[in-house]
Design a protein around this motif. Structure first.
Motif, PDB file in Angstrom:
ATOM      1  N   SER A 192       0.817  -1.213   0.000  1.00  0.00           N
ATOM      2  CA  SER A 192       0.000   0.000   0.000  1.00  0.00           C
ATOM      3  C   SER A 192       0.850   1.263   0.000  1.00  0.00           C
ATOM      4  N   ARG A 220      -0.992   7.791   7.857  1.00  0.00           N
ATOM      5  CA  ARG A 220      -2.287   7.783   7.165  1.00  0.00           C
ATOM      6  C   ARG A 220      -3.217   8.821   7.786  1.00  0.00           C
ATOM      7  N   ASP A 222      -6.557   9.000   6.246  1.00  0.00           N
ATOM      8  CA  ASP A 222      -7.822   8.722   5.561  1.00  0.00           C
ATOM      9  C   ASP A 222      -8.679   7.681   6.259  1.00  0.00           C
ATOM     10  N   GLY A 224      -7.953   4.543   6.705  1.00  0.00           N
ATOM     11  CA  GLY A 224      -7.681   3.189   6.257  1.00  0.00           C
ATOM     12  C   GLY A 224      -6.501   2.580   6.981  1.00  0.00           C
ATOM     13  N   ASN A 225      -5.917   1.524   6.395  1.00  0.00           N
ATOM     14  CA  ASN A 225      -4.736   0.890   6.988  1.00  0.00           C
ATOM     15  C   ASN A 225      -3.787   0.452   5.894  1.00  0.00           C
ATOM     16  N   ASP A 226      -2.523   0.273   6.243  1.00  0.00           N
ATOM     17  CA  ASP A 226      -1.504  -0.143   5.284  1.00  0.00           C
ATOM     18  C   ASP A 226      -1.350  -1.654   5.277  1.00  0.00           C
ATOM     19  N   ASP A 297      -1.647  -7.041   7.152  1.00  0.00           N
ATOM     20  CA  ASP A 297      -2.293  -5.744   7.381  1.00  0.00           C
ATOM     21  C   ASP A 297      -1.786  -5.152   8.685  1.00  0.00           C
ATOM     22  N   TYR A 299      -2.237  -1.761  11.358  1.00  0.00           N
ATOM     23  CA  TYR A 299      -3.289  -0.801  11.705  1.00  0.00           C
ATOM     24  C   TYR A 299      -2.723   0.297  12.590  1.00  0.00           C
ATOM     25  N   PRO A 300      -2.912   1.568  12.217  1.00  0.00           N
ATOM     26  CA  PRO A 300      -3.334   1.995  10.876  1.00  0.00           C
ATOM     27  C   PRO A 300      -2.174   2.141   9.897  1.00  0.00           C
TER      28      PRO A 300
END
Length: 315
Positions: A192, A220, A222, A224-226, A297, A299-300
């Protein structure tokens, strides 16, 4: 930059590469060719052999022939491109160079490598001083060694051999291994964000010495998460995950989750789990279905030093 430069440097010293022989290294040592990082330089720094260079430099030739350096790749593989960097060599660089490659199994000596079957993967090309020269390679065979030939003599700061790892994993038959190790053929295929450092760093061997030797994203804003996706060394069953946040004191992710991928099938390997800064974490994985890729994933956002995924290859 050429697309191939995003692939791992198979010759890198930190991946197990070695400059096993050279025709000459009178002014500067051959081992510098495969050091990590950009070459350094400090003007008017003289030793017993003259100006100190962070590179490989041979004497001025007074006889026929040319100089060469023989490199064992840290990870055998398919070479997609070569970079010959003459950084800081401005009046003493070689005017031309070419690169050959060979595939020799086992642990050959330099003398045995001399007798190997070598093929030219980068034809003789003109070089400039204090410059990076990028050469794409089209030969799709697997190689274990490369030979840099310079004509007739001079200095080269770095040799980068970018490609796709093709290690021999037969030694692990019946044994567990790290299926996310770069040295075993794993690769980050999607990510990401890589604002601060490259995602493939998390697959490198050893421990990260500082933050730049891991993967770190921008902050981040926005909601979301990377994430990143790792193509495993082979299809396998994963039993243990190691998520290392060492050196990430104030920018570690708050949590992580792992999802296995096998074609269109998704498998939850590790639910969203809290992480601590500057800490190696180990998690037993209970799922027994084989997967080919793993999505990590965070977070975040933030960074990871290393990701290890221990398991067994499927037959």
């Amino acid at each position: 930059m050429s697309p191939f430069t995003t692939l791992p440097d198979l010759a890198l010293r930190t991946l197990g590469g070695s400059v096993v022989a050279a025709s000459d290294e009178s002014f500067a040592e051959k081992e510098s060719l495969i050091r990590p990082g950009r070459p350094g330089f400090q003007a008017e720094t003289f030793g017993s052999k003259g100006q100190v260079y962070d590179g490989w430099e041979t004497r001025r030739r007074r006889s026929p022939g040319h100089d060469w350096a023989l490199v064992r790749l840290g990870i055998p593989g398919v070479i997609r491109g070569v970079v010959i960097d003459t950084a800081w060599f401005k009046g003493n660089y070689p005017p031309h160079a070419c690169v050959e490659a060979a595939s020799v199994e086992g642990h050959p000596s330099p003398v045995e490598l001399e007798a190997a079957s070598w093929v030219e993967i980068v034809p003789r090309a003109e070089l400039k001083g204090d410059a990076e020269h990028q050469f794409a390679v089209t030969d799709s065979r697997r190689f274990t060694h490369v030979r840099l030939n310079i004509f007739p003599d001079g200095g080269v700061a770095r040799l980068r051999v970018h490609g796709e790892a093709r290690p021999d994993l037969s030694v692990y038959d019946g044994l567990s291994l790290d299926l996310a190790a770069l040295a075993n053929g794993a690769l980050v295929t999607a990510c990401s964000n890589e604002f601060y450092s490259a995602p493939n760093n998390v697959l490198a061997p050893g421990l990260a010495r500082h933050q730049a030797e891991g993967w770190e994203t921008a902050r981040r804003r926005d909601g979301g998460n990377d994430w990143l996706v790792i193509r495993l060394a082979g299809r396998g069953v994963l039993r243990l995950a190691e998520i290392d946040t060492t050196n990430l004191l104030f920018n570690a992710p708050g949590a992580v989750s792992l999802t296995g991928l096998d074609g269109e099938r998704e498998v939850e390997l590790l639910p969203r789990t809290r992480l601590q800064p500057d800490t190696p974490h180990r998690f037993r994985l209970g799922h027994r279905d084989p997967v080919t890729h793993v999505r990590v994933d965070i977070y975040p956002d933030g960074g990871l030093a290393r990701v290890r995924l221990q398991g067994h290859l499927t037959p």
